[in-house]
Scaffold this motif. Structure first.
Motif, PDB file in Angstrom:
ATOM      1  N   VAL A 100      50.197  45.357  26.881  1.00  0.00           N
ATOM      2  CA  VAL A 100      51.084  45.132  28.019  1.00  0.00           C
ATOM      3  C   VAL A 100      52.218  46.154  28.069  1.00  0.00           C
ATOM      4  O   VAL A 100      52.540  46.680  29.140  1.00  0.00           O
ATOM      5  CB  VAL A 100      51.642  43.687  27.968  1.00  0.00           C
ATOM      6  CG1 VAL A 100      52.710  43.476  29.029  1.00  0.00           C
ATOM      7  CG2 VAL A 100      50.493  42.691  28.158  1.00  0.00           C
ATOM      8  N   SER A 101      52.837  46.443  26.926  1.00  0.00           N
ATOM      9  CA  SER A 101      54.017  47.317  26.971  1.00  0.00           C
ATOM     10  C   SER A 101      53.694  48.731  27.465  1.00  0.00           C
ATOM     11  O   SER A 101      54.488  49.301  28.218  1.00  0.00           O
ATOM     12  CB  SER A 101      54.766  47.319  25.638  1.00  0.00           C
ATOM     13  OG  SER A 101      53.973  47.832  24.599  1.00  0.00           O
ATOM     14  N   PRO A 102      52.539  49.344  27.134  1.00  0.00           N
ATOM     15  CA  PRO A 102      52.253  50.670  27.705  1.00  0.00           C
ATOM     16  C   PRO A 102      52.104  50.612  29.229  1.00  0.00           C
ATOM     17  O   PRO A 102      52.502  51.539  29.934  1.00  0.00           O
ATOM     18  CB  PRO A 102      50.926  51.079  27.052  1.00  0.00           C
ATOM     19  CG  PRO A 102      50.825  50.255  25.831  1.00  0.00           C
ATOM     20  CD  PRO A 102      51.516  48.961  26.154  1.00  0.00           C
ATOM     21  N   ALA A 107      47.728  43.194  39.234  1.00  0.00           N
ATOM     22  CA  ALA A 107      48.649  44.252  38.822  1.00  0.00           C
ATOM     23  C   ALA A 107      47.967  45.605  39.001  1.00  0.00           C
ATOM     24  O   ALA A 107      46.955  45.879  38.344  1.00  0.00           O
ATOM     25  CB  ALA A 107      49.072  44.045  37.366  1.00  0.00           C
ATOM     26  N   ARG A 108      48.535  46.433  39.903  1.00  0.00           N
ATOM     27  CA  ARG A 108      47.932  47.735  40.191  1.00  0.00           C
ATOM     28  C   ARG A 108      47.730  48.536  38.906  1.00  0.00           C
ATOM     29  O   ARG A 108      48.644  48.739  38.141  1.00  0.00           O
ATOM     30  CB  ARG A 108      48.851  48.521  41.136  1.00  0.00           C
ATOM     31  CG  ARG A 108      48.322  49.893  41.533  1.00  0.00           C
ATOM     32  CD  ARG A 108      49.391  50.744  42.208  1.00  0.00           C
ATOM     33  NE  ARG A 108      50.582  50.930  41.370  1.00  0.00           N
ATOM     34  CZ  ARG A 108      50.639  51.798  40.360  1.00  0.00           C
ATOM     35  NH1 ARG A 108      49.616  52.553  40.063  1.00  0.00           N
ATOM     36  NH2 ARG A 108      51.741  51.899  39.639  1.00  0.00           N
ATOM     37  N   GLY A 109      46.498  48.967  38.708  1.00  0.00           N
ATOM     38  CA  GLY A 109      46.241  49.862  37.576  1.00  0.00           C
ATOM     39  C   GLY A 109      46.225  49.201  36.215  1.00  0.00           C
ATOM     40  O   GLY A 109      46.290  49.889  35.199  1.00  0.00           O
ATOM     41  N   PHE A 110      46.141  47.903  36.165  1.00  0.00           N
ATOM     42  CA  PHE A 110      46.069  47.252  34.849  1.00  0.00           C
ATOM     43  C   PHE A 110      44.618  46.943  34.487  1.00  0.00           C
ATOM     44  O   PHE A 110      43.880  46.386  35.283  1.00  0.00           O
ATOM     45  CB  PHE A 110      46.881  45.958  34.834  1.00  0.00           C
ATOM     46  CG  PHE A 110      46.730  45.195  33.551  1.00  0.00           C
ATOM     47  CD1 PHE A 110      47.209  45.716  32.354  1.00  0.00           C
ATOM     48  CD2 PHE A 110      46.069  43.968  33.528  1.00  0.00           C
ATOM     49  CE1 PHE A 110      47.056  45.028  31.162  1.00  0.00           C
ATOM     50  CE2 PHE A 110      45.908  43.273  32.338  1.00  0.00           C
ATOM     51  CZ  PHE A 110      46.402  43.804  31.152  1.00  0.00           C
ATOM     52  N   HIS A 111      44.236  47.367  33.286  1.00  0.00           N
ATOM     53  CA  HIS A 111      42.896  47.063  32.784  1.00  0.00           C
ATOM     54  C   HIS A 111      43.014  46.566  31.365  1.00  0.00           C
ATOM     55  O   HIS A 111      43.907  46.987  30.631  1.00  0.00           O
ATOM     56  CB  HIS A 111      42.022  48.323  32.773  1.00  0.00           C
ATOM     57  CG  HIS A 111      42.018  49.044  34.074  1.00  0.00           C
ATOM     58  ND1 HIS A 111      41.310  48.594  35.162  1.00  0.00           N
ATOM     59  CD2 HIS A 111      42.660  50.164  34.478  1.00  0.00           C
ATOM     60  CE1 HIS A 111      41.522  49.419  36.178  1.00  0.00           C
ATOM     61  NE2 HIS A 111      42.332  50.374  35.796  1.00  0.00           N
ATOM     62  N   SER A 112      42.072  45.717  30.994  1.00  0.00           N
ATOM     63  CA  SER A 112      42.034  45.255  29.612  1.00  0.00           C
ATOM     64  C   SER A 112      41.861  46.450  28.687  1.00  0.00           C
ATOM     65  O   SER A 112      41.101  47.368  28.968  1.00  0.00           O
ATOM     66  CB  SER A 112      40.858  44.302  29.450  1.00  0.00           C
ATOM     67  OG  SER A 112      40.569  44.162  28.094  1.00  0.00           O
ATOM     68  N   ARG A 113      42.594  46.457  27.592  1.00  0.00           N
ATOM     69  CA  ARG A 113      42.496  47.565  26.652  1.00  0.00           C
ATOM     70  C   ARG A 113      41.636  47.222  25.451  1.00  0.00           C
ATOM     71  O   ARG A 113      41.394  48.051  24.592  1.00  0.00           O
ATOM     72  CB  ARG A 113      43.885  47.907  26.120  1.00  0.00           C
ATOM     73  CG  ARG A 113      44.726  48.670  27.085  1.00  0.00           C
ATOM     74  CD  ARG A 113      45.901  49.195  26.320  1.00  0.00           C
ATOM     75  NE  ARG A 113      46.293  50.509  26.786  1.00  0.00           N
ATOM     76  CZ  ARG A 113      46.989  51.362  26.047  1.00  0.00           C
ATOM     77  NH1 ARG A 113      47.327  51.060  24.812  1.00  0.00           N
ATOM     78  NH2 ARG A 113      47.339  52.527  26.514  1.00  0.00           N
ATOM     79  N   GLU A 153      41.786  43.610  38.111  1.00  0.00           N
ATOM     80  CA  GLU A 153      40.894  43.318  39.245  1.00  0.00           C
ATOM     81  C   GLU A 153      39.726  42.438  38.852  1.00  0.00           C
ATOM     82  O   GLU A 153      39.237  41.648  39.656  1.00  0.00           O
ATOM     83  CB  GLU A 153      40.355  44.635  39.833  1.00  0.00           C
ATOM     84  CG  GLU A 153      41.474  45.520  40.311  1.00  0.00           C
ATOM     85  CD  GLU A 153      41.141  46.197  41.632  1.00  0.00           C
ATOM     86  OE1 GLU A 153      40.121  45.838  42.240  1.00  0.00           O
ATOM     87  OE2 GLU A 153      41.922  47.079  42.028  1.00  0.00           O
ATOM     88  N   ASP A 154      39.271  42.583  37.615  1.00  0.00           N
ATOM     89  CA  ASP A 154      38.126  41.780  37.175  1.00  0.00           C
ATOM     90  C   ASP A 154      38.549  40.383  36.706  1.00  0.00           C
ATOM     91  O   ASP A 154      37.746  39.635  36.165  1.00  0.00           O
ATOM     92  CB  ASP A 154      37.364  42.498  36.053  1.00  0.00           C
ATOM     93  CG  ASP A 154      38.208  42.700  34.806  1.00  0.00           C
ATOM     94  OD1 ASP A 154      39.382  42.244  34.792  1.00  0.00           O
ATOM     95  OD2 ASP A 154      37.715  43.284  33.836  1.00  0.00           O
ATOM     96  N   GLY A 155      39.821  40.053  36.898  1.00  0.00           N
ATOM     97  CA  GLY A 155      40.269  38.714  36.544  1.00  0.00           C
ATOM     98  C   GLY A 155      40.852  38.614  35.138  1.00  0.00           C
ATOM     99  O   GLY A 155      41.488  37.609  34.796  1.00  0.00           O
ATOM    100  N   TYR A 156      40.658  39.647  34.340  1.00  0.00           N
ATOM    101  CA  TYR A 156      41.220  39.626  32.986  1.00  0.00           C
ATOM    102  C   TYR A 156      42.736  39.512  33.076  1.00  0.00           C
ATOM    103  O   TYR A 156      43.364  40.172  33.889  1.00  0.00           O
ATOM    104  CB  TYR A 156      40.842  40.916  32.240  1.00  0.00           C
ATOM    105  CG  TYR A 156      41.488  41.009  30.881  1.00  0.00           C
ATOM    106  CD1 TYR A 156      40.902  40.391  29.780  1.00  0.00           C
ATOM    107  CD2 TYR A 156      42.696  41.681  30.722  1.00  0.00           C
ATOM    108  CE1 TYR A 156      41.513  40.447  28.543  1.00  0.00           C
ATOM    109  CE2 TYR A 156      43.314  41.742  29.486  1.00  0.00           C
ATOM    110  CZ  TYR A 156      42.724  41.126  28.398  1.00  0.00           C
ATOM    111  OH  TYR A 156      43.334  41.168  27.179  1.00  0.00           O
ATOM    112  N   GLN A 157      43.338  38.677  32.253  1.00  0.00           N
ATOM    113  CA  GLN A 157      44.792  38.590  32.313  1.00  0.00           C
ATOM    114  C   GLN A 157      45.453  38.645  30.945  1.00  0.00           C
ATOM    115  O   GLN A 157      44.858  38.281  29.931  1.00  0.00           O
ATOM    116  CB  GLN A 157      45.247  37.355  33.078  1.00  0.00           C
ATOM    117  CG  GLN A 157      44.813  36.028  32.494  1.00  0.00           C
ATOM    118  CD  GLN A 157      45.778  34.925  32.922  1.00  0.00           C
ATOM    119  OE1 GLN A 157      46.867  34.781  32.385  1.00  0.00           O
ATOM    120  NE2 GLN A 157      45.363  34.125  33.908  1.00  0.00           N
ATOM    121  N   ALA A 158      46.653  39.154  30.944  1.00  0.00           N
ATOM    122  CA  ALA A 158      47.445  39.211  29.721  1.00  0.00           C
ATOM    123  C   ALA A 158      48.844  38.720  30.044  1.00  0.00           C
ATOM    124  O   ALA A 158      49.362  39.000  31.123  1.00  0.00           O
ATOM    125  CB  ALA A 158      47.509  40.641  29.188  1.00  0.00           C
TER     126      ALA A 158
END
Ligand SMILES: Cc1cc2nc3c(=O)[nH]c(=O)nc-3n(C[C@H](O)[C@H](O)[C@H](O)COP(=O)(O)OP(=O)(O)OC[C@H]3O[C@@H](n4cnc5c(N)ncnc54)[C@H](O)[C@@H]3O)c2cc1C
Lengths: 254, 208
Positions: A88-90, B8-14, A56-61
């Motif tokens: 990404v995999s988790p 992406a629903r529920g995706f956050h930087s780790r 949501e904050d724009g961060y992408q992988a």
């Protein structure tokens, strides 16, 4: 080298929002995502897609995942192995669920690919999730008409930590039905009475289960970098022509 | 489509983000040094190794390993970016500036041209505009991290063009062919971008 692009530059690969239609666990650590992709242009066995996750904050992988389904399949399947400290995999293994959208683009890659019409014999060597693109080749092979298959004997050598870590185990055990000989090498634990290999892939193993160099097999090796590096070097030592050996290394996971 | 990315629903930087401004779009930082190549690692003994610059008129210069190493060395410290999404910061290399070699080749009568094709042991090729390998932007590298460059990373010598995706930094490089017209190399024929600027995300043919 001939210019494979003679017919003009291909159009831009667009990001497509696919929908997760089904998920199923392959092992404790690997999960298959069955995706519905509108306007999927089709693919070849061995190609991959790029997956993009935007927060949501724009961060992408972004990461690459091989396509597990054969060209003959109507849906697109990916099999992802969870790295607990990965990014990404988790998410793909634990958070993503049926009905969610997932951004992908592809198909990508035109080198680590095989088509039954190219012939064989074929020798596939996989480590861990490196089985995924090779499974697409096996499935494509299994879907081919008998006449084509008859001239293309296939052997697969697959190294996993334990029997429980063998992705597509049931399907691989049926490999013999399509004249594919499947050999497993377990590197950590093996069940009592295990008849397969119980060590890392070494030269003797490659000589026992692979085709000899004078049969000019096509060889595909895929998995974590150290495995691919060692297997490819051993194959060259045994006498295989480097240009018949194609490799795909799954990045920093080695 | 690409303008408004799908969340992406529920995706956050780790992970804590890398130094701002240092990571090109779509990349993540790794501390490993991943190996990526299309086939087995070739091994050419140094006694048989040479480096050639071919001009457009087929006039060329060739240096043995020892002759090449006699050129002045530089020690670039650079960030590198792979199209498979990893970036690695502060990698340290030892090598010879491509400017140095091209100048020596031109002085020896090799004819200049606006494009180059790097060629390698194992048949690998990759194309670049000359402007991307001159002006202090590219090296023939034979050292990595204060040691000889290991074979799996392209040793004895690889091209190093850190401002482009790393497939342009041809491993096991054996020379540069000057070209009047651009022509796709190995991965470029297989769908990868002709230039490969990571800051513009020029990954595949058709990207901006
Ligand atoms: C062509 C291709 C096809 C592929 N196909 C598949 C496939 O079919 N199935 C599959 O499962 N995988 C596949 N991969 C691998 C996949 O792209 C990912 O690399 C993998 O899923 C790991 O991603 P991740 O985001 O979970 O882990 P990442 O976040 O990338 O981390 C990977 C590992 O690196 C370490 N690490 C990296 N960066 C840091 C950091 N900054 N700080 C701390 N630790 C770090 C972590 O310990 C972790 O274990 C493929 C790769 C390629 C190139």
């Amino acid at each position: 080298m001939t210019d494979l692009r003679a017919v003009g530059a291909p159009p831009r690969l667009e990001w497509l929002v696919s929908t997760v239609a089904k998920v199923h666990n392959e092992t404790r650590r690997a999960r298959t995502l069955v995706l519905d992709v509108p306007l999927w242009p089709g693919h070849r066995a061995g190609q991959h897609v790029d997956v993009r996750l935007v927060a949501e904050d724009g961060y992408q992988a972004q990461r690459s995942y091989s396509i597990a389904s054969p060209p003959e399949s109507p849906s697109l399947e990916l099999t992802v192995e969870r790295l607990d400290d990965g990014e990404v995999s988790p998410y793909l293994c634990d958070v993503l669920r049926v009905g969610d959208g997932l951004e992908i683009r592809g198909p990508i890659g035109g080198y680590f690919v095989w088509d039954v019409a190219q012939g064989g014999p074929l020798f596939l060597v996989a480590g861990g999730s490196g089985i995924v693109p090779l499974m697409a080749m096996m499935r494509h092979y299994a879907a081919a008409p008998n006449e084509l298959r008859a001239d293309v004997p296939v052997r697969l050598l697959y190294s996993a930590r334990t029997l429980d870590d063998v992705i597509y185990r049931d399907e691989l055990e049926m490999g013999s039905r399509v004249d594919a000989r499947v050999s497993l090498a377990l590197t950590r634990d093996a069940p009592a009475g295990w008849g397969g290999y119980r060590r890392r892939i070494d030269r003797a193993m490659l000589e026992e289960v692979g085709w000899p160099p004078n049969e000019s097999p096509r060889v595909f090796v895929c998995g974590p970098t150290p495995l691919v590096e060692s297997v490819a070097n051993l194959l060259v030592e045994i006498g295989h022509v480097p240009s018949r050996i194609r490799t795909e290394r799954f990045g920093p996971t080695g | 489509m690409a303008d408004t990315p799908f969340i992406a629903r529920g995706f956050h930087s780790r992970r804590a983000p890398a130094t701002p401004g240092r990571l090109p779009p779509g990349q993540y930082e790794t501390r490993d040094f991943p190996v990526l190549s299309a086939g087995p690692t070739p091994r050419t003994p140094l006694a048989k190794w040479d480096f050639t610059i071919k001009g457009v008129d087929d006039r060329s210069v060739r240096w043995s390993w020892d002759e090449l190493r006699a050129f002045p060395h530089e020690t670039p410290n650079v960030d590198i970016h792979c199209v498979t999404k990893w970036s690695k910061f502060d990698t340290s290399w030892e090598g010879i500036s491509v400017d140095t070699l091209l100048n020596a080749a031109l002085a020896a009568g090799v004819q200049d041209a606006p494009y180059v094709m790097a060629f390698s042991d194992g048949g690998y090729t990759t194309n670049l505009p000359l402007a991307d390998v001159t002006g202090g932007k590219a090296w023939i590298a034979f050292g990595y991290d204060s040691a000889p460059l290991p074979p799996e990373h392209g040793g004895p010598a690889r091209l190093l063009v850190p401002h482009l995706y790393f497939w342009k930094s041809a491993k096991w490089v054996r020379g540069l062919q000057l070209l009047r017209e651009d022509r796709p190399g190995f991965w470029e024929q297989l769908g990868y971008h002709d230039r490969g600027d990571p800051w513009r995300e020029q990954r595949y043919q058709g990207d901006p």
